[in-house]
Write a protein that holds these residues in place. Structure first.
Motif, mmCIF file in Angstrom:
data_model
loop_
_atom_site.group_PDB
_atom_site.id
_atom_site.type_symbol
_atom_site.label_atom_id
_atom_site.label_comp_id
_atom_site.label_asym_id
_atom_site.label_seq_id
_atom_site.Cartn_x
_atom_site.Cartn_y
_atom_site.Cartn_z
ATOM 1 N N GLY A 52 12.164 -14.843 6.279
ATOM 2 C CA GLY A 52 11.899 -14.838 7.949
ATOM 3 C C GLY A 52 10.703 -14.174 8.545
ATOM 4 O O GLY A 52 10.955 -13.756 9.741
ATOM 5 N N ARG A 53 9.814 -13.843 7.848
ATOM 6 C CA ARG A 53 8.392 -13.221 8.285
ATOM 7 C C ARG A 53 7.488 -14.124 7.738
ATOM 8 O O ARG A 53 6.780 -13.827 6.770
ATOM 9 N N VAL A 54 6.941 -14.977 8.642
ATOM 10 C CA VAL A 54 5.652 -15.824 8.276
ATOM 11 C C VAL A 54 4.436 -15.007 8.983
ATOM 12 O O VAL A 54 4.282 -14.975 10.157
ATOM 13 N N GLY A 91 11.917 -27.560 6.476
ATOM 14 C CA GLY A 91 11.780 -26.972 7.661
ATOM 15 C C GLY A 91 10.577 -25.872 7.702
ATOM 16 O O GLY A 91 10.825 -25.180 8.671
ATOM 17 N N MET A 92 9.852 -26.020 6.943
ATOM 18 C CA MET A 92 8.769 -24.991 6.968
ATOM 19 C C MET A 92 7.670 -25.163 7.857
ATOM 20 O O MET A 92 6.760 -24.334 8.038
ATOM 21 N N PHE A 93 7.598 -26.491 8.188
ATOM 22 C CA PHE A 93 6.427 -26.818 9.171
ATOM 23 C C PHE A 93 6.606 -27.180 10.579
ATOM 24 O O PHE A 93 7.756 -27.515 10.777
ATOM 25 N N LYS A 96 5.770 -23.029 10.274
ATOM 26 C CA LYS A 96 6.939 -22.739 11.524
ATOM 27 C C LYS A 96 7.130 -21.106 11.498
ATOM 28 O O LYS A 96 7.542 -20.440 10.426
ATOM 29 N N GLY A 97 7.223 -20.652 12.688
ATOM 30 C CA GLY A 97 7.259 -19.142 12.653
ATOM 31 C C GLY A 97 6.052 -18.178 12.663
ATOM 32 O O GLY A 97 5.935 -16.989 12.630
ATOM 33 N N GLY A 98 4.805 -18.853 12.402
ATOM 34 C CA GLY A 98 3.603 -18.264 12.257
ATOM 35 C C GLY A 98 3.212 -17.802 13.666
ATOM 36 O O GLY A 98 3.633 -18.049 14.755
ATOM 37 N N PRO A 99 2.223 -16.748 13.637
ATOM 38 C CA PRO A 99 2.256 -16.009 14.830
ATOM 39 C C PRO A 99 0.976 -16.571 15.879
ATOM 40 O O PRO A 99 1.338 -16.059 17.006
#
Length: 379
Positions: free
Chosen positions: A98-100, A119-121, A288-291
């Motif tokens: 949970g930390r990308v 669902g990673m992208f 997904k979840g990148g800064p």
């Protein structure tokens, strides 16, 4: 630029850290500066940074100079490099934790379905792409949440000094040791490509290649038994085939296209053929979840501009999918590339869905083929 170390190792048997040996193949900075300055006020302009995966070494040096630095000049966005050779395990680990920490990652086509389903992208924002990029990039290279970054290929290469009247052009020729005598080379570690070459030598075409049924595998291994005594060395490192051709230790061999092209452009006596070649894409994804998701979308759009794609190709030896880059490439390079339409009609694409399909025993077809290959090699 700041580096984020993504680990070490090899990717699909090919280290990308030592692809470039000469700066002669690179575009000039004035050309890039002229191109990018005209884009400075376009929709890609922004601020902040983007964390992008890159293979490191000379690959990253070239990409930094001809993609990342022009991107910063044109948009005001800094690229932070996540350097390494094995991105997939790290992307999965970041997702599950949970930390990308990255924004852009690369992955082989075979890993895409599983990671897509997880669902990673995030979807690629193709509205940021200019028309030349969209027109030059085929639909199959523009997935909903991934885009082809480059093609790495395995081709048939030979030493023209060994064949003054003309060298082998097909895998049928590779097996013809009477007409084309001399020591052979094939890749040791991964058998799938060699199996397909053996099927071509047995009369199969790319239209009837897939699926690789047990009956076809039996035919392939019988054909491989014929050529096995003529393999003087099973190569394992990406740089070996070119060097062994140069040293006249091989007369003909399989080889990575980028290695062959780099050697040829440095004056090596090597020729190669795209007939029956294997081509495998590397995908670029926005995590997904990148800064810095918005900046990541802008970097992918910038990378696929035809002029920048041409710089990327010359810097790495591996072309991106935008065929419109061909008009910006040196005339001696464009005919050698997989994206040249003449060459593209000759190679074979993997049936990725079939390869990842699980058999009754729970193994994927790809794993099963590899097990049979390793058993045959050890026999």
């Amino acid at each position: 630029m700041t580096n984020q170390n993504a680990g070490d190792g090899s990717f699909c048997g090919l280290s990308r850290r030592s692809l470039l040996q000469s700066s002669a193949a690179l575009l000039s900075l004035p050309l890039i500066a002229q191109i990018t300055s005209a884009w400075a006020q376009e929709t890609l302009a922004g601020s902040g940074e983007v964390v992008a995966f890159t293979w490191g070494g000379s690959y990253t040096e070239g990409v930094r100079r001809y993609v990342f630095e022009p991107f910063k000049q044109a948009t005001g966005i800094k690229v932070v490099e996540a350097v390494g050779d094995l991105p997939v395990p790290l992307v999965k680990a970041m997702h599950h934790a949970g930390r990308v920490d990255w924004d852009i990652a690369y992955l082989p086509r075979k890993n895409y379905p599983e990671m897509h389903e997880a669902g990673m992208f995030v979807p690629i924002d193709y509205s940021l792409w200019d028309q030349e990029s969209l027109d030059g990039t085929p639909p199959e290279a523009r997935l909903k949440d991934a885009v082809y970054i480059d093609h790495n290929s395995e081709v048939l290469a030979y030493d023209p000094r060994a064949f003054p009247d003309g060298g082998p052009q097909t895998w049928v020729d590779f097996w013809d040791v009477k007409k084309f005598p001399g020591p052979r080379g094939l890749y040791a570690s991964r058998g799938q490509n060699n199996i397909r070459y053996a099927l071509i030598a047995s009369g199969f075409t790319k239209k009837d290649m897939w699926p690789l049924t047990d009956d076809k595998l039996d035919i392939a291994f019988k054909k491989l038994n014929e050529i096995k005594p003529h393999i003087s060395k099973w190569w394992s490192a990406g740089g070996e085939p070119a060097q062994l051709l140069i040293n006249r230790e091989y007369a003909v061999t399989s080889i990575y296209d980028g290695r062959a092209i780099a050697a040829i452009r440095q004056g090596a006596s090597i020729k190669f053929s795209w007939e029956g070649a294997h081509v495998g894409p590397t995908l670029g994804v926005v995590l997904k979840g990148g800064p810095n998701t918005n900046n990541a979308q802008k970097l992918l759009a910038f990378l696929n501009r035809a002029q920048i794609a041409a710089g990327f190709t010359q810097a790495t030896g591996y072309p991106g999918p935008n065929s419109n880059q061909l008009k910006y490439l040196p005339p001696d390079l464009a005919p050698l590339l997989s994206i040249n339409p003449v060459n593209a009609s000759k190679f074979i694409i993997d049936d990725f869905a079939w390869l990842q399909t699980k058999r009754a025993d729970g193994k994927t077809n790809e794993d099963y083929i590899q097990e049979r290959w390793l058993a045959w090699r050890a026999a």
